[in-house]
Design an enzyme around this catalytic site. Structure first.
Site, PDB file in Angstrom:
ATOM      1  N   GLU A 174       0.824  -1.226   0.000  1.00 50.24           N
ATOM      2  CA  GLU A 174       0.000   0.000   0.000  1.00 50.24           C
ATOM      3  C   GLU A 174       0.857   1.275   0.000  1.00 50.24           C
ATOM      4  O   GLU A 174       0.664   2.161   0.845  1.00 50.24           O
ATOM      5  CB  GLU A 174      -0.960  -0.018   1.191  1.00 50.24           C
ATOM      6  N   GLU A 293      -5.688  -8.468  -0.348  1.00 57.13           N
ATOM      7  CA  GLU A 293      -6.400  -8.149   0.903  1.00 57.13           C
ATOM      8  C   GLU A 293      -7.859  -7.936   0.541  1.00 57.13           C
ATOM      9  O   GLU A 293      -8.177  -7.009  -0.214  1.00 57.13           O
ATOM     10  CB  GLU A 293      -5.840  -6.891   1.575  1.00 57.13           C
TER      11      GLU A 293
HETATM   12  O1  AHR Z   1      -5.122  -6.026   6.935  1.00 53.31           O
HETATM   13  C1  AHR Z   1      -4.988  -4.904   7.766  1.00 53.31           C
HETATM   14  C2  AHR Z   1      -4.279  -3.755   7.086  1.00 53.31           C
HETATM   15  O2  AHR Z   1      -5.096  -3.265   6.055  1.00 53.31           O
HETATM   16  C3  AHR Z   1      -2.992  -4.077   6.372  1.00 53.31           C
HETATM   17  O3  AHR Z   1      -1.888  -4.037   7.227  1.00 53.31           O
HETATM   18  C4  AHR Z   1      -2.883  -2.997   5.359  1.00 53.31           C
HETATM   19  O4  AHR Z   1      -2.174  -3.388   4.225  1.00 53.31           O
HETATM   20  C5  AHR Z   1      -4.324  -2.621   5.062  1.00 53.31           C
HETATM   21  O5  AHR Z   1      -4.533  -1.261   5.129  1.00 53.31           O
END
Ligand code: AHR
Length: 508
Positions: A174, A293
């Protein structure tokens, strides 16, 4: 009276062979994911290595082929050298992403051992926040080079003779997000990611790279970020990452269940952007997607802010411990359907996360056992029955409007055909909260198949939750809801339900 819907399934309507890694997950050094999650020395159910065997058993039930590690936001200030060597000599560090204390009791070797026990591969991430090319190369040399060099010999001296051979590597996390330690512009990150991938490929040409896309579809730099980053990296990387989390903050469940359509638009827009860069650079290769994610995440937000603001620097604080309800399980099922419908481009996906932190598996905070959240079940069904070739159904279904989404289908579905096993599985969600729907499916191209079972996840209360020792939301057999006659499958899909309808070859 129930509504009616029609569907045609044909073994020729193939989307793609599904990459098993679409059933991946994620473990970050965050909250109680690692400590008091996978690792809890002294717990009666832990093995000699301190790993919780009940947790490993549940991960095996989910059959997770790959686990992303060690972050997440955590990776952007991760010093991998701190996590190897004798545990007693490992430093305690301030963990900047979640304001916790990291004692490095579990590091690279311990996690690899855990992943092996859980039948998973490791999807390793490098720190491109506070570190760069040299450290990423050193880590790869440590992990994958056979021996005879500074870092490979260091690994051997730490007791691991064989190289780990980690194949899939994330180039940071990210990096478009202002919250990220070492946040960068697309141009800065794109150049760094390209040079890191080039150098790492010299060390081990067999590795594959995931480059960071936008943190979510609402980012101000969305799509422009992908264009600029891919313009730098297109020839050096294999996958672009996508992340998304949804929540029912407004309390409008109809609208909440329509959010999987946003995920669908997100994937389509990113495919278009990748293909634009492909055209622009006259490239011959396709960029694949790593949706590394995805989940529901919102229940724990207020409690998490309280911890980071008022009680920072704790070891394994109970952060991101969303307790999921039944409607969350429906959305997770809908999101799985979207991923499978895009399995021609989405090759890797990681349910974020796996244990305790926005997770399908929880461990009791008072020393009890592990338990299954509501979202455990749709993921387990998809992972168990969703291996093979994804088939695109032709559907004629009733529709409804929600507050922010017009013309939403009542029924969402995808099917998976496994010729070798002689199995056809239909995954379907009825996201109409008021009305049942009778789905008639033409399966004439599956001559010689018989109806095997209809599994349903449903609950009168959309807000029903599971807890340690009490599973209010669990699947049940509902074979009376489906019948097969003359190539026509008739299934009753109750309002607000997740359905798994299985056909098997008659000789099985
Ligand atoms: O999964 C939780 C967090 O969400 C992760 O660390 C990050 O990559 C995202 O913002």
């Amino acid at each position: 009276m129930a509504k009616n819907a029609k569907m045609i399934l044909d073994r020729a309507f193939q989307i793609s062979e599904i990459d098993d890694r679409i059933y991946g997950s994620f473990i970050e050094h965050l909250g109680r994911a690692v400590y008091d999650g996978i690792y809890q020395p002294g717990h009666p159910l832990s093995n000699a290595d301190g790993f919780r065997t009940d947790v490993i058993d549940l991960v095996k039930e989910l059959n997770v082929p790959i686990v992303r590690y060690p972050g997440g936001n955590f990776v952007s200030n991760f010093f991998w050298e701190d996590s190897v060597g004798p545990v007693s000599e490992r430093p305690h560090r301030l963990e900047l992403a979640w304001k916790s204390l990291e004692k490095n009791e579990v590091g690279l070797h311990e996690f690899s051992k855990w992943a092996k026990a859980a039948n998973s591969e490791v999807m390793m991430a490098v720190n491109l926040g506070t570190r760069g090319i040299a450290d990423a190369c050193n880590l790869l040399e440590y992990c994958n080079h056979p021996g005879g060099t500074k870092y490979s010999d260091l690994r051997i001296s730490h007791g691991q003779k064989e190289p780990y051979g980690f194949k899939t590597w994330c180039l940071g996390n990210e990096m478009d997000g202002p919250w990220q330690t070492g946040h960068k512009t697309a141009d800065e990150y794109g150049k760094l990611a390209a040079e890191t991938a080039k150098a790492m490929k010299i060390i081990d040409p067999s590795v594959e790279f995931v480059v960071c896309g936008s943190s979510n579809r609402a980012m101000p730099t969305y799509a422009v970020w992908e264009d600029q980053v891919l313009t730098h990296t297109y020839e050096y990387v294999d996958y672009l990452s996508l992340h998304t989390y949804y929540g029912n903050r407004s309390g409008d469940s109809n609208d909440f269940l329509a959010k999987s359509d946003d995920m669908d638009y997100f994937i389509k827009e990113i495919i278009a952007t990748c293909d634009y860069v492909k055209a622009k650079t006259r490239s011959k290769k396709n960029m694949y997607l790593s949706f590394d994610e995805w989940n529901v995440w919102y229940h724990s937000n207020a409690a998490d802010n309280e911890i980071t603001e008022k009680h920072p620097w704790q070891v394994a604080p109970p952060m991101l411990e969303d307790i999921y309800n039944f409607e969350d399980a429906l959305l997770v099922g809908l999101m799985l359907i979207v991923l499978l419908r895009h399995s021609d481009r989405v090759k890797v996906a990681c349910l974020a996360q796996l244990i305790n932190v926005i997770a399908p598996i929880m461990t009791d905070a008072n020393g009890g056992g592990a338990w299954r959240q509501t979202i455990f079940y749709p993921f387990m069904h998809a992972s168990r029955y969703g291996r093979g070739v994804a088939l695109m159904p032709v559907m004629d279904v009733p529709r409804h409007d929600t507050k922010n989404h017009a013309d939403i289908t009542d029924i969402e579905s995808v099917s998976v055909y496994n010729e070798e096993k002689g199995e056809l599985t239909i995954f379907a969600v009825n996201r109409n909260l008021e009305e049942d729907v009778v789905l008639t499916t033409d399966v004439r191209s599956f001559e010689g198949y018989r109806f095997a079972e209809h599994i349903v996840l449903e609950n009168d209360d959309l807000k029903a939750e599971n807890s340690f020792g009490c599973e209010k939301v669990a699947p049940k057999q509902a074979n009376e809801q489906t019948a097969l006659e003359d190539g026509k499958l008739t299934s009753m899909l109750h309002k607000a339900s997740w359905n798994v309808i299985r056909l098997v070859k008659s000789d099985r």
